[in-house]
Design an enzyme around this catalytic site. Structure first.
Site, short mmCIF file in Angstrom:
data_model
loop_
_atom_site.label_atom_id
_atom_site.label_comp_id
_atom_site.label_asym_id
_atom_site.label_seq_id
_atom_site.Cartn_x
_atom_site.Cartn_y
_atom_site.Cartn_z
N SER A 199 0.84 -1.26 -0.11
CA SER A 199 -0.02 0.14 0.12
C SER A 199 0.92 1.46 0.02
CB SER A 199 -1.12 0.08 1.45
OG SER A 199 -1.66 -1.44 0.87
N LYS A 258 0.39 3.29 -2.86
CA LYS A 258 -0.93 3.71 -3.27
C LYS A 258 -1.07 5.70 -3.42
CE LYS A 258 -3.32 0.75 -1.61
NZ LYS A 258 -4.16 0.34 0.35
N TYR A 290 -3.41 -3.33 -10.33
CA TYR A 290 -3.15 -3.26 -8.34
C TYR A 290 -1.90 -3.51 -8.22
CZ TYR A 290 -4.55 -2.39 -3.92
OH TYR A 290 -4.35 -1.74 -2.84
O1 DON Z 1 -4.57 -4.66 -1.20
C1 DON Z 1 -3.91 -5.50 -0.64
O2 DON Z 1 -4.46 -5.79 0.65
C2 DON Z 1 -2.73 -5.61 -0.93
N1 DON Z 1 -1.65 -5.52 -1.75
C3 DON Z 1 -1.84 -4.02 -0.02
C4 DON Z 1 -2.63 -3.82 1.43
C5 DON Z 1 -1.90 -2.64 2.47
O3 DON Z 1 -0.46 -3.32 2.22
C6 DON Z 1 -2.63 -2.37 3.46
N2 DON Z 1 -1.64 -1.62 4.06
N3 DON Z 1 -1.22 -1.62 5.07
#
Ligand code: DON
Length: 459
Positions: A67, A70, A192
């Site tokens: 994330s 993002k 994504y």
């Molecule tokens: O989409 C997801 O669940 C992961 N690729 C990224 C989520 C994430 O890193 C949340 N952050 N703390």
């Protein structure tokens, strides 16, 4: 090691030592490959606005951005489409929900913000996809520019998330069912996943955060990656939404825009100061690195980095508020001395912004608006913003309109503008020349680098 390198490296080293033994937190295992991370890995890195890099521990161990990608893809979308267009598709309200929550507006299906998964999937989908330049090429190129080096994808982590990523697919279909997904949900989610699997180190992440803190200019490469306006927009959304359902508490206690990722990366940015990053895989219940949260929180407290505690207030902008009669060059007595006492003198230093300009104008008022002249000494001013420049010019023009002879000691021409307008203050290289002109002496001298002005009309 230089004194500066030593001091900052030591601070990071102390934080690293302090939290290295913390054993709390769990590895993310909903992406199976992330569960293979070494829970003992712990790195801290900081990149300054001058491009100095500092680190402690495992700052060059590679891991996937998850994330933390993002905000940078949001920056790319904002750069390509502008805030108004991006905001049609993704809002900028804190959701108060977990990163994988169904944080969608009830009637429109628009995601709450670009930091939660739902908003990030839409943001990724907004990046243009053309035959010559596929969407993911643009994203990888952008992330690489932020890092200051060519990044690549951890194909195993990508495949692992793609295999288990049904919740994100479900979110994408849900978003499209209510409207705002401009591309095929499967394609959007796969891109994504790839962006989340981009491989970085804590030092890369610190450089990426530093680029946002540095008005969009990468302090390592000097490249303007995104505009200053876009960098500020991204930092604003990181400040309010970057830590998901702990964003409010984070801003309250740590006071820095930040973004976490489930691989254990965490970034924070001190606008105009630094970018910092931590890597430590064990996570708390919000999906944030336990050691990263502790270390960056403590760094902010130790160094007084909380954004709402404005250090500019402590600095003194105005260094002198007096009349020419109090300067060492003034005659001891008589008519000449009285003339000197009728000329206000204000000196300023440092970088002038809105707040500093407001102080300088007040000081000019205080120094004697009922006199015959006013000198503003900017010799020790190191820089001036557009707003401050306009305020000072305007204030001096008003004094001139009130009948005062106004002059500026401004060797760098900070207040100079092309052409001349009636009532503009005269600009001189030194305070002495400016005072002389206000006293009606010096033949209207426009010492270098004074610009041409009207002949003095006499006090
Ligand atoms: O989409 C997801 O669940 C992961 N690729 C990224 C989520 C994430 O890193 C949340 N952050 N703390």
């Amino acid at each position: 090691m230089s004194p500066a390198t030593g001091a900052v490296t030591e601070a990071l080293g102390e934080l690293h030592a302090r939290y290295a033994d913390v054993g709390d937190g769990e590895l993310a295992d909903y992406i199976p490959q992330l569960a293979l991370a070494d829970p003992d890995d712990f790195g801290l890195a900081l990149v300054s606005m001058d491009g100095h890099r500092y680190s402690a521990g495992d700052a060059d161990v590679p891991f996937t951005a998850q994330s933390v990608s993002k905000p940078f893809v949001y920056a790319l979308a904002l750069s390509l489409l502008g805030l108004d267009e991006v905001s049609r598709w993704v809002n900028a309200e804190p959701s108060g929900e977990a990163f994988n929550g169904i944080s969608l507006e009830r009637t429109t299906g628009r995601p709450a913000n670009a930091m939660v998964n739902a908003g990030a999937i839409v943001t990724t989908a907004l990046i243009p996809h053309t035959p010559g330049t596929p969407r993911f090429t643009r994203i990888l190129d952008c992330l690489s520019r932020f890092a200051g080096r060519s990044l690549d994808v951890d194909e195993q982590v990508y495949a692992s998330e793609s295999f288990t990523g049904d919740r994100n697919r479900a979110l994408a279909y849900l978003i499209r069912s209510t409207g705002p997904l401009p591309v095929d949900p499967v394609a959007a989610v796969e891109t994504y996943f790839r962006q989340c699997a981009v491989r970085v180190t804590a030092l890369d992440l610190a450089a990426m955060a530093a680029t946002l803190a540095h008005g969009g200019v990468n302090p390592l490469t000097g490249e303007q990656v995104v505009s200053e306006a876009v960098a500020a927009q991204v930092l604003a959304v990181m400040a309010t939404c970057g830590m998901y359902d702990s964003s409010g508490a984070w801003l309250l206690r740590v006071g820095l825009p930040a973004k976490s990722g489930v691989s254990g990366g965490l970034i924070a940015a001190g606008p105009a100061r630094f970018g910092v990053a931590a890597y430590s895989p064990p996570l708390d219940t919000t999906g944030t690195s336990v050691r990263g949260r502790l270390a960056i929180g403590e760094l902010s407290r130790r160094l007084g980095l909380h954004l709402m505690r404005n250090p500019a207030l402590a600095a003194s902008t105005v260094t002198l508020v007096t009349t020419a009669g109090d300067l060492p060059t003034a005659p001891a007595a008589g008519h000449e001395r009285a003339a000197h006492e009728d000329v206000a003198v204000v000196a300023a230093q440092g970088a002038l912004d809105f707040t500093a300009a407001e102080r300088v104008l007040h000081a000019l008022d205080e120094a004697g608006p009922e006199g015959t002249g006013a000198v503003l000494d900017l010799v020790r001013v190191t820089g001036i913003g557009g707003v401050a420049r306009a305020m000072l010019r305007d204030g001096l023009v008003r004094l001139t309109a009130d009948g005062l002879r106004t002059a500026v000691a401004d060797p760098d021409g900070l207040l100079r503008r092309p052409g001349h307008e009636d009532g503009d203050p005269r600009i001189f290289a030194t305070r002495e020349e400016a005072v002389d002109w206000c006293l009606g002496r010096g033949g209207g001298g426009s010492g270098p680098p004074a610009r041409p002005g009207p002949p003095p009309s006499g006090p």
